[in-house]
Design a protein around this motif. Structure first.
Motif, PDB file in Angstrom:
ATOM      1  N   LYS A  87      13.588  -0.562  -0.802  1.00  0.00           N
ATOM      2  CA  LYS A  87      14.410   0.537  -0.280  1.00  0.00           C
ATOM      3  C   LYS A  87      13.933   1.869  -0.851  1.00  0.00           C
ATOM      4  N   ASN A  88      13.532   1.860  -2.136  1.00  0.00           N
ATOM      5  CA  ASN A  88      13.000   3.079  -2.754  1.00  0.00           C
ATOM      6  C   ASN A  88      11.714   3.519  -2.062  1.00  0.00           C
ATOM      7  N   VAL A  89      10.831   2.560  -1.782  1.00  0.00           N
ATOM      8  CA  VAL A  89       9.578   2.886  -1.089  1.00  0.00           C
ATOM      9  C   VAL A  89       9.899   3.499   0.269  1.00  0.00           C
ATOM     10  N   LYS A  90      10.792   2.859   1.009  1.00  0.00           N
ATOM     11  CA  LYS A  90      11.171   3.345   2.340  1.00  0.00           C
ATOM     12  C   LYS A  90      11.716   4.776   2.259  1.00  0.00           C
ATOM     13  N   ALA A  91      12.584   5.031   1.283  1.00  0.00           N
ATOM     14  CA  ALA A  91      13.175   6.367   1.133  1.00  0.00           C
ATOM     15  C   ALA A  91      12.104   7.403   0.780  1.00  0.00           C
ATOM     16  N   ARG A  92      11.160   7.033  -0.063  1.00  0.00           N
ATOM     17  CA  ARG A  92      10.101   7.970  -0.452  1.00  0.00           C
ATOM     18  C   ARG A  92       9.179   8.280   0.731  1.00  0.00           C
ATOM     19  N   VAL A  93       8.839   7.250   1.497  1.00  0.00           N
ATOM     20  CA  VAL A  93       8.000   7.463   2.683  1.00  0.00           C
ATOM     21  C   VAL A  93       8.736   8.379   3.665  1.00  0.00           C
ATOM     22  N   GLU A  94      10.023   8.111   3.870  1.00  0.00           N
ATOM     23  CA  GLU A  94      10.816   8.948   4.785  1.00  0.00           C
ATOM     24  C   GLU A  94      10.908  10.382   4.285  1.00  0.00           C
ATOM     25  N   SER A  95      11.003  10.573   2.969  1.00  0.00           N
ATOM     26  CA  SER A  95      11.117  11.940   2.426  1.00  0.00           C
ATOM     27  C   SER A  95       9.842  12.747   2.693  1.00  0.00           C
ATOM     28  N   LEU A  96       8.725  12.041   2.922  1.00  0.00           N
ATOM     29  CA  LEU A  96       7.458  12.701   3.247  1.00  0.00           C
ATOM     30  C   LEU A  96       7.199  12.716   4.761  1.00  0.00           C
ATOM     31  N   ASN A  97       8.178  12.261   5.547  1.00  0.00           N
ATOM     32  CA  ASN A  97       8.013  12.105   6.997  1.00  0.00           C
ATOM     33  C   ASN A  97       6.794  11.238   7.316  1.00  0.00           C
ATOM     34  N   GLY A  98       6.605  10.226   6.506  1.00  0.00           N
ATOM     35  CA  GLY A  98       5.449   9.353   6.667  1.00  0.00           C
ATOM     36  C   GLY A  98       5.767   8.102   7.453  1.00  0.00           C
ATOM     37  N   LYS A  99       4.764   7.235   7.511  1.00  0.00           N
ATOM     38  CA  LYS A  99       4.891   5.979   8.235  1.00  0.00           C
ATOM     39  C   LYS A  99       4.455   4.863   7.286  1.00  0.00           C
ATOM     40  N   TRP A 100       5.189   3.749   7.299  1.00  0.00           N
ATOM     41  CA  TRP A 100       4.900   2.621   6.414  1.00  0.00           C
ATOM     42  C   TRP A 100       4.763   1.367   7.266  1.00  0.00           C
ATOM     43  N   GLU A 101       3.584   0.755   7.199  1.00  0.00           N
ATOM     44  CA  GLU A 101       3.365  -0.514   7.889  1.00  0.00           C
ATOM     45  C   GLU A 101       3.154  -1.592   6.851  1.00  0.00           C
ATOM     46  N   LEU A 102       3.822  -2.706   7.044  1.00  0.00           N
ATOM     47  CA  LEU A 102       3.718  -3.822   6.114  1.00  0.00           C
ATOM     48  C   LEU A 102       3.160  -5.019   6.875  1.00  0.00           C
ATOM     49  N   LEU A 103       2.017  -5.494   6.435  1.00  0.00           N
ATOM     50  CA  LEU A 103       1.398  -6.674   7.043  1.00  0.00           C
ATOM     51  C   LEU A 103       1.505  -7.799   6.035  1.00  0.00           C
ATOM     52  N   ASN A 104       2.154  -8.872   6.444  1.00  0.00           N
ATOM     53  CA  ASN A 104       2.407  -9.997   5.556  1.00  0.00           C
ATOM     54  C   ASN A 104       1.781 -11.252   6.169  1.00  0.00           C
ATOM     55  N   ILE A 105       0.831 -11.840   5.450  1.00  0.00           N
ATOM     56  CA  ILE A 105       0.224 -13.086   5.925  1.00  0.00           C
ATOM     57  C   ILE A 105       0.475 -14.145   4.864  1.00  0.00           C
ATOM     58  N   GLU A 106       1.233 -15.157   5.239  1.00  0.00           N
ATOM     59  CA  GLU A 106       1.602 -16.189   4.272  1.00  0.00           C
ATOM     60  C   GLU A 106       0.367 -16.777   3.594  1.00  0.00           C
ATOM     61  N   ASN A 107       0.434 -16.862   2.275  1.00  0.00           N
ATOM     62  CA  ASN A 107      -0.637 -17.384   1.415  1.00  0.00           C
ATOM     63  C   ASN A 107      -1.935 -16.580   1.477  1.00  0.00           C
ATOM     64  N   GLN A 108      -1.897 -15.391   2.057  1.00  0.00           N
ATOM     65  CA  GLN A 108      -3.070 -14.517   2.052  1.00  0.00           C
ATOM     66  C   GLN A 108      -2.743 -13.140   1.509  1.00  0.00           C
ATOM     67  N   GLY A 109      -1.461 -12.836   1.374  1.00  0.00           N
ATOM     68  CA  GLY A 109      -1.084 -11.587   0.744  1.00  0.00           C
ATOM     69  C   GLY A 109      -0.370 -10.602   1.643  1.00  0.00           C
ATOM     70  N   VAL A 110      -0.151  -9.449   1.055  1.00  0.00           N
ATOM     71  CA  VAL A 110       0.587  -8.374   1.708  1.00  0.00           C
ATOM     72  C   VAL A 110      -0.268  -7.115   1.677  1.00  0.00           C
ATOM     73  N   THR A 111      -0.254  -6.384   2.784  1.00  0.00           N
ATOM     74  CA  THR A 111      -0.917  -5.084   2.835  1.00  0.00           C
ATOM     75  C   THR A 111       0.108  -4.042   3.259  1.00  0.00           C
ATOM     76  N   ASN A 112       0.308  -3.042   2.392  1.00  0.00           N
ATOM     77  CA  ASN A 112       1.184  -1.917   2.688  1.00  0.00           C
ATOM     78  C   ASN A 112       0.302  -0.729   3.044  1.00  0.00           C
ATOM     79  N   THR A 113       0.495  -0.160   4.227  1.00  0.00           N
ATOM     80  CA  THR A 113      -0.249   1.014   4.624  1.00  0.00           C
ATOM     81  C   THR A 113       0.729   2.159   4.841  1.00  0.00           C
ATOM     82  N   ILE A 114       0.530   3.217   4.064  1.00  0.00           N
ATOM     83  CA  ILE A 114       1.406   4.375   4.152  1.00  0.00           C
ATOM     84  C   ILE A 114       0.560   5.560   4.607  1.00  0.00           C
ATOM     85  N   THR A 115       1.002   6.225   5.677  1.00  0.00           N
ATOM     86  CA  THR A 115       0.299   7.416   6.148  1.00  0.00           C
ATOM     87  C   THR A 115       1.270   8.593   6.103  1.00  0.00           C
ATOM     88  N   VAL A 116       0.724   9.719   5.648  1.00  0.00           N
ATOM     89  CA  VAL A 116       1.524  10.929   5.476  1.00  0.00           C
ATOM     90  C   VAL A 116       0.699  12.104   5.984  1.00  0.00           C
TER      91      VAL A 116
END
Length: 131
Positions: free
Chosen positions: A100-129
């Motif tokens: 929720k903190n990450v989401k709020a911080r991204v929103e405070s920058l008017n940014g975009k947050w994409e979360l790619l989750n692949i089971e047993n391969q990891g997570v990729t968070n992409t934030i663009t501002v």
């Protein structure tokens, strides 16, 4: 913080990653575009805070052996990617305050947050501002 303003995001992240690699079983990689330079203080601080939150999640939950922080920019945008090779996201019974903190911080920058989750391969968070 004054230290942050003097040194900037890239220098602070380099020190943070050195410390993480000394104190964690997970190996962290840091890749910053050569021409990244400095950006607005608020953007630098929020991106750093987002990194802390996402790295904390990786350490606590991912069971990863490696993680990576990538920082790049174009004329118009900054891109922050935080990824790991862990188990992927999980069903969390807690309130997910960190996310929720990450989401709020991204929103405070008017940014975009994409979360790619692949089971047993990891997570990729992409934030663009926009910069």
């Amino acid at each position: 913080p004054e230290e942050f303003e003097k040194q900037g995001l890239t220098t602070i992240l380099q020190g943070f990653i050195r410390k993480m690699n000394k104190n964690s079983k997970i190996h962290f990689y840091l890749q910053i575009a050569e021409d990244f330079g400095r950006v607005d203080n608020k953007i630098e601080f929020e991106l750093y805070s987002i990194c802390l939150e996402l790295v904390n999640n990786i350490i606590k939950h991912s069971k990863a052996t490696e993680a990576k922080i990538e920082l790049s920019r174009s004329e118009k945008q900054i891109e922050l990617i935080v990824s790991d090779n862990g188990i992927g996201t999980f069903k969390n019974e807690s309130d997910g305050k960190g996310m929720k903190n990450v989401k709020a911080r991204v929103e405070s920058l008017n940014g975009k947050w994409e979360l790619l989750n692949i089971e047993n391969q990891g997570v990729t968070n992409t934030i663009t501002v926009d910069c």
